[in-house]
Design a protein around this motif. Sequence first.
Motif, short mmCIF file in Angstrom:
data_model
loop_
_atom_site.label_atom_id
_atom_site.label_comp_id
_atom_site.label_asym_id
_atom_site.label_seq_id
_atom_site.Cartn_x
_atom_site.Cartn_y
_atom_site.Cartn_z
N GLU A 11 14.31 46.67 27.09
CA GLU A 11 13.34 47.65 27.61
C GLU A 11 13.94 49.05 27.59
O GLU A 11 13.27 50.02 27.24
CB GLU A 11 12.95 47.30 29.06
CG GLU A 11 12.07 46.11 29.19
CD GLU A 11 10.61 46.47 29.32
OE1 GLU A 11 10.28 47.60 29.73
OE2 GLU A 11 9.79 45.61 28.98
N ALA A 95 8.16 34.39 36.89
CA ALA A 95 7.07 34.78 35.98
C ALA A 95 6.74 36.26 36.14
O ALA A 95 6.44 36.95 35.16
CB ALA A 95 5.84 33.92 36.23
N ARG A 96 6.79 36.77 37.37
CA ARG A 96 6.52 38.20 37.60
C ARG A 96 7.62 39.04 36.97
O ARG A 96 7.35 40.06 36.35
CB ARG A 96 6.41 38.49 39.09
CG ARG A 96 6.21 39.97 39.42
CD ARG A 96 5.73 40.15 40.84
NE ARG A 96 5.74 41.52 41.29
CZ ARG A 96 4.89 42.47 40.93
NH1 ARG A 96 3.92 42.19 40.07
NH2 ARG A 96 4.98 43.70 41.42
N GLU A 98 9.46 38.21 34.48
CA GLU A 98 9.36 38.12 33.03
C GLU A 98 8.28 39.06 32.52
O GLU A 98 8.46 39.73 31.51
CB GLU A 98 9.03 36.68 32.63
CG GLU A 98 9.03 36.46 31.13
CD GLU A 98 8.76 35.02 30.77
OE1 GLU A 98 8.23 34.80 29.67
OE2 GLU A 98 9.08 34.12 31.57
N ALA A 99 7.16 39.13 33.25
CA ALA A 99 6.06 40.00 32.84
C ALA A 99 6.36 41.46 33.13
O ALA A 99 5.96 42.35 32.38
CB ALA A 99 4.78 39.59 33.56
N ARG A 100 7.05 41.70 34.24
CA ARG A 100 7.36 43.06 34.66
C ARG A 100 8.80 43.11 35.15
O ARG A 100 9.07 42.99 36.34
CB ARG A 100 6.40 43.50 35.77
CG ARG A 100 6.50 44.94 36.11
CD ARG A 100 5.32 45.40 36.96
NE ARG A 100 5.40 46.81 37.13
CZ ARG A 100 5.75 47.39 38.28
NH1 ARG A 100 6.02 46.66 39.33
NH2 ARG A 100 5.83 48.69 38.36
N PRO A 101 9.75 43.26 34.23
CA PRO A 101 11.17 43.16 34.59
C PRO A 101 11.64 44.19 35.61
O PRO A 101 12.67 44.00 36.23
CB PRO A 101 11.89 43.37 33.25
CG PRO A 101 10.88 43.23 32.19
CD PRO A 101 9.53 43.47 32.80
#
Length: 110
Positions: A11, A95-96, A98-101
């Motif tokens: 990112e 999961a959160r 992973e979606a929004r590091p």
Amino acid sequence: MDGARGLLEAERQQALRRLAALTGDFNEVVAASRDANADDEHDPEGATIAFERSQVAALVLQVQGHLAEVEAAIERLAAATYGVCERCGQPIAPARLEARPTARTCIGCA
């Protein structure tokens, strides 16, 4: 957490590349406006140049903000506080992250 480190570094690199590209775009718009009529009010192209400069500047600020969030997440990773909600202290769902590091809060607190 190695996966998180890799994701955050990816990112970061993407944000740096985008920032470099946008900075180049901004410099091109500024250079183009130097050769244009300085009277934006009466120059039909003046409003377009000002709009483009404003748009690119807004995108630069957005990417800089995202880069700051990524850097803060990397710091939390180093401090062993990454993945812990800053509000309630509970773990942030994988999961959160992973979606929004760069997430600072769990879904419930968000």
